[in-house]
Motif scaffolding. Structure first.
Motif, mmCIF file in Angstrom:
data_model
loop_
_atom_site.group_PDB
_atom_site.id
_atom_site.type_symbol
_atom_site.label_atom_id
_atom_site.label_comp_id
_atom_site.label_asym_id
_atom_site.label_seq_id
_atom_site.Cartn_x
_atom_site.Cartn_y
_atom_site.Cartn_z
ATOM 1 N N ARG A 11 0.930 -0.984 -0.042
ATOM 2 C CA ARG A 11 0.122 0.139 0.035
ATOM 3 C C ARG A 11 1.059 1.272 0.107
ATOM 4 O O ARG A 11 0.609 1.926 -0.578
ATOM 5 C CB ARG A 11 -1.185 0.195 1.583
ATOM 6 N N ALA A 12 1.924 1.331 1.175
ATOM 7 C CA ALA A 12 2.243 2.177 0.650
ATOM 8 C C ALA A 12 3.569 2.490 -0.444
ATOM 9 O O ALA A 12 3.273 3.661 -1.204
ATOM 10 C CB ALA A 12 3.759 2.339 1.906
ATOM 11 N N GLU A 14 2.109 1.961 -4.029
ATOM 12 C CA GLU A 14 1.535 2.525 -4.220
ATOM 13 C C GLU A 14 0.576 4.032 -4.436
ATOM 14 O O GLU A 14 0.486 4.372 -4.994
ATOM 15 C CB GLU A 14 -0.139 1.550 -3.917
ATOM 16 N N TYR A 15 1.301 4.491 -3.074
ATOM 17 C CA TYR A 15 1.149 5.872 -2.674
ATOM 18 C C TYR A 15 2.648 6.491 -3.061
ATOM 19 O O TYR A 15 2.196 8.291 -2.363
ATOM 20 C CB TYR A 15 -0.138 6.234 -1.367
ATOM 21 N N ALA A 16 3.593 6.204 -2.967
ATOM 22 C CA ALA A 16 4.888 6.809 -2.296
ATOM 23 C C ALA A 16 4.473 8.137 -3.475
ATOM 24 O O ALA A 16 5.330 8.924 -2.683
ATOM 25 C CB ALA A 16 5.814 5.479 -2.616
ATOM 26 N N LEU A 18 2.913 9.660 -5.273
ATOM 27 C CA LEU A 18 1.324 10.416 -4.110
ATOM 28 C C LEU A 18 2.257 12.121 -3.823
ATOM 29 O O LEU A 18 2.073 12.721 -4.999
ATOM 30 C CB LEU A 18 0.413 10.182 -3.618
ATOM 31 N N ARG A 21 3.888 14.082 -6.732
ATOM 32 C CA ARG A 21 2.498 14.576 -7.514
ATOM 33 C C ARG A 21 2.445 15.515 -7.378
ATOM 34 O O ARG A 21 2.393 16.775 -8.229
ATOM 35 C CB ARG A 21 1.833 12.954 -8.344
ATOM 36 N N ALA A 143 1.035 6.936 -12.084
ATOM 37 C CA ALA A 143 0.172 7.316 -11.197
ATOM 38 C C ALA A 143 -0.266 6.824 -10.997
ATOM 39 O O ALA A 143 -1.329 6.485 -10.916
ATOM 40 C CB ALA A 143 -1.043 9.136 -11.113
ATOM 41 N N ALA A 145 -2.211 5.162 -8.272
ATOM 42 C CA ALA A 145 -3.590 5.386 -6.715
ATOM 43 C C ALA A 145 -3.681 6.806 -6.962
ATOM 44 O O ALA A 145 -2.705 8.241 -6.894
ATOM 45 C CB ALA A 145 -2.692 5.153 -5.858
ATOM 46 N N LEU A 146 -5.130 7.083 -6.638
ATOM 47 C CA LEU A 146 -5.851 8.606 -6.584
ATOM 48 C C LEU A 146 -5.237 9.326 -7.791
ATOM 49 O O LEU A 146 -5.300 10.640 -7.493
ATOM 50 C CB LEU A 146 -5.142 8.903 -5.078
ATOM 51 N N SER A 147 -6.087 9.055 -8.945
ATOM 52 C CA SER A 147 -5.903 9.012 -10.271
ATOM 53 C C SER A 147 -7.179 9.231 -11.222
ATOM 54 O O SER A 147 -7.052 8.053 -11.102
ATOM 55 C CB SER A 147 -4.415 9.525 -10.763
#
Length: 179
Positions: A11-12, A14-16, A18, A21, A143, A145-147
């Motif tokens: 999970r970390a 995946e968001y590293a 962010l 960005r 991106a 995650a959250l994209s």
């Protein structure tokens, strides 16, 4: 449900990207808006104008030809630069066409490094080289995650999965990582 350390690491990871960005996105949106709303900057001559800035760096740039080319119409170049920064920043913030936006950001940073920041000594005092290098992980990884890219990838994956299942009676293999 138990969360393992490998789940947390995944999970970390995946968001590293962010924070990077978001930083680059906000910075480039701000830079673009700052240029578009600065009447002094969007002038061919005068204090703080794009024309004056080009004149100041022409002789010290690594590629003075870029300065000469853009000096033919400094206001149009200034508007194009501002709109490019705005598009790159919005692409990074929303995560839409992230790799394309990151490539655009890297090219803007490269051109600024080879012109405006080139004479900065020592080189690491110039921030354009740092921005250039900061865009590279987003070019490579996108991106995840959250994209909007990840959202579109998931939706297209589901659509493709359903259409393949209808044709073959078998589910699709696991989708590849999003970009």
């Amino acid at each position: 449900m138990t969360t393992t350390s490998s789940d947390l690491r995944a999970r970390a990871a995946e968001y590293a990207l962010l924070p990077l960005r978001l930083f680059l996105g906000f910075t480039f949106v701000y830079a673009g808006l700052d240029k578009l709303t600065d009447a002094a900057f969007l002038s061919a001559a005068g204090d703080g104008s794009i024309g004056q800035q080009m004149e100041a760096v022409r002789d010290s740039a690594a590629l003075p030809g870029l300065i000469e080319l853009s000096s033919q119409n400094p206001v149009a170049f200034g508007i194009a630069m501002a709109l490019g920064e705005l598009a790159v920043g919005l692409g990074a913030l929303t995560g839409l066409l992230t790799r394309v936006a990151a490539l655009g950001g890297a090219l803007i940073s490269l051109s600024l490094w080879l012109t405006v920041s080139w004479p900065t000594t020592p080189y690491y005092y110039g921030n354009d080289l740092v921005y250039l290098v900061a865009w590279i992980p987003l070019i490579l990884a996108g991106a995840p995650a959250l994209s909007l890219d990840a959202l579109l990838h998931r939706r297209l994956g589901r659509r493709t999965s359903g259409s393949r299942r209808a044709r073959t009676g078998r589910p699709n293999p696991a989708p590849a990582a999003s970009s």
